[in-house]
Every structure is written in structure tokens, then in C-alpha cells.
Enzyme design. Sequence first.
Site, short mmCIF file in Angstrom:
data_model
loop_
_atom_site.label_atom_id
_atom_site.label_comp_id
_atom_site.label_asym_id
_atom_site.label_seq_id
_atom_site.Cartn_x
_atom_site.Cartn_y
_atom_site.Cartn_z
N HIS A 156 -30.49 2.92 1.45
CA HIS A 156 -29.68 2.44 0.33
C HIS A 156 -28.30 3.08 0.31
CE1 HIS A 156 -29.12 2.22 -4.28
NE2 HIS A 156 -28.93 1.01 -3.80
N GLU A 214 -28.01 -0.61 3.58
CA GLU A 214 -27.51 -1.49 2.52
C GLU A 214 -26.13 -1.01 2.10
OE1 GLU A 214 -27.02 -2.39 -1.91
OE2 GLU A 214 -27.07 -0.49 -0.83
N ASP A 254 -22.30 -2.15 -0.44
CA ASP A 254 -21.70 -2.93 -1.53
C ASP A 254 -20.25 -3.24 -1.17
OD1 ASP A 254 -23.88 -2.43 -3.78
OD2 ASP A 254 -23.44 -0.48 -2.88
N HIS A 265 -19.64 1.07 -4.36
CA HIS A 265 -20.61 0.53 -5.31
C HIS A 265 -20.02 0.25 -6.68
CE1 HIS A 265 -23.72 0.84 -8.48
NE2 HIS A 265 -24.43 0.12 -7.64
N GLU A 322 -24.40 -6.38 0.02
CA GLU A 322 -24.35 -6.89 -1.35
C GLU A 322 -22.92 -7.21 -1.75
OE1 GLU A 322 -25.03 -5.61 -6.01
OE2 GLU A 322 -26.03 -4.44 -4.46
#
Length: 292
Positions: free
Chosen positions: A41, A68, A70, A83, A151
Site C-alpha cells: 500500500h 499501490e 495515488d 495521497h 488509484e
Amino acid sequence: MHTRAVAALAAALAAATALFLPTSEVRAVDAHRPQPMVVAHRGASAYAPENTLPAIDKAAALGFSWVENDVQRTKDGELVVIHDTTLKRTTNVEQVFPGRAPWKVKDFTAAEIARLDAGSWFSPAFAGTRVPTLGQYMRRLERNHEKLLLEIKKPELYPGIEAQTLKVLANGGWLDHRHLASRLIVQSFSAGSVRTVHELKPAVRTAFLGRPDKADLHRYAAFVDLINPSYRTLSADYMAAVRAHRGPHGAPLGVFVWTVNDAAGTRTVAGYGVDGIITNKPEVVRAALKTL
């Protein structure tokens, strides 16, 4: 003949064991089902500043191929990996630009953001770490042979970010068959954003972050390949409801859960049969999976 007898006995024992396990543990005895993928993450964010190049380097060093991140956009149109919608928590923006509160990512140029220290907040060992652009991030992933769950963060703040993200991915070679088949998933909490990605590039695997009502899953299945809820909201019944639908590429909808950081949570969601586990502590999840 002896080998067949042993195999048959093992299968019978596994089936019998499953009868006495709670529903959440039944899948753990299915030796034929692949274990969930472990997704670091924001990179290995328990060990390096989140969403930075050192975080994905650390994930690779620990042996984890999936990470992962952002993505957001600067004032002058550069995509950056961060993020929060503000720069305050993970950079020294208050010191460098004291009169620019509330320090929104969208209010700063790429050059201004490139001046910020995105590592000292985490540890002095990471002083001088920068907020990477999406292009820089993708090049490092490619060097590390890693895979990406990307994301699109707060797309309502950044009109057109879906097409722009796909362009950066294409320029980096990430929209060829090899990457699309096994190395890239694009997700968002915004169903509209995910639908836009699907419409612009149908070959991209997509995911919705959240837990839609069971009655609405058929609508999501038209444009997403995965439903990715918080692990605390998942149940065996909901998992079965998701699996009952096929996504735009013909396979049953998949499930990645977030954010699991302990052995107990890992065992529970693995028992449900999830496809991926998003975690800040990938080595904890990996160790727990080995015990199943």
C-alpha cells in the site's frame, strides 16, 4: 496406485476438515486456489515514506511485485504521486511556502512541489526524498519489474485526469498487451472516473474502491473487473454476490481488500477467497498466508 490412494485420502481429509471450519476459513484448505496477491500500500509504506520511489524500492527489496499508489495533478498540469489532496502531512510545504495555506496539491506547480522534502516527516534517513511525478514513478516500477494498482485520487478536482493518466501510461509503454494482461489495474472511489477509464481504454483492468449494494453490482460489472472494499466490510455472502457477476473482460469479478496489517485479518479475508490484499505491512501478510 499407492500415489492415487494417498491423493484421494488427502482430498477426503481436506473436505472433512472444511466441514468443521467457520465459513471464513473454508477457502484456506483449498490447495488448488491461488493465494491472494499481496499489494504494498503506497509502496512499502511501513518502512519508507509513502508514495515515494524509496517506498517502491523497498517493496521490491522485500520481494513484493505489486504496489499501490495515488495520482493527482499540479496547477500546471503535471501528474504527481501523492495521497492527500494537501501537501501538509507528507512534505515540508509549510516551511518552504508558509503563506500558501491550505497547501492544496492543485494550487502548486510541479516545479514548486519538486522543491519539497517528502521524506523527513517519516524519518531523517529519508531527508531530501521528493514527490515523484507519475512518469518518474512508472520508470522506477519498470526498472524494478513491479506491477501497479493505480488509484485516481479525487478525480472531481482534476477534470480530464483519466485521459491524462492513460497518456502517461501509454508513453511509458504500460498499455501494451504484456502490461495490460498482468501488471496494471486502475481504480478509484469514483464510479464515474472508473467508467471513464473503461470507455477510453476498454482493455485496461479497472476496479471500484468501495462496497456497492448487492443489487447494484450488475451495473458495476459493465465497467469494472474488481470490487475493492475495506476488509472490515467484507463477508462471505457479499463475496459470493460479487463472484456471481462477470466483468467486462468475461471473468468473474475479483476482489482486493484494504488495508490489512495483521495476521488475523489476513486469515479472515484469505478464507473468503479474495484475490488481493492491500497492506502497509506486506511481510506480515505474507507470513500469515504461509500458515494457511
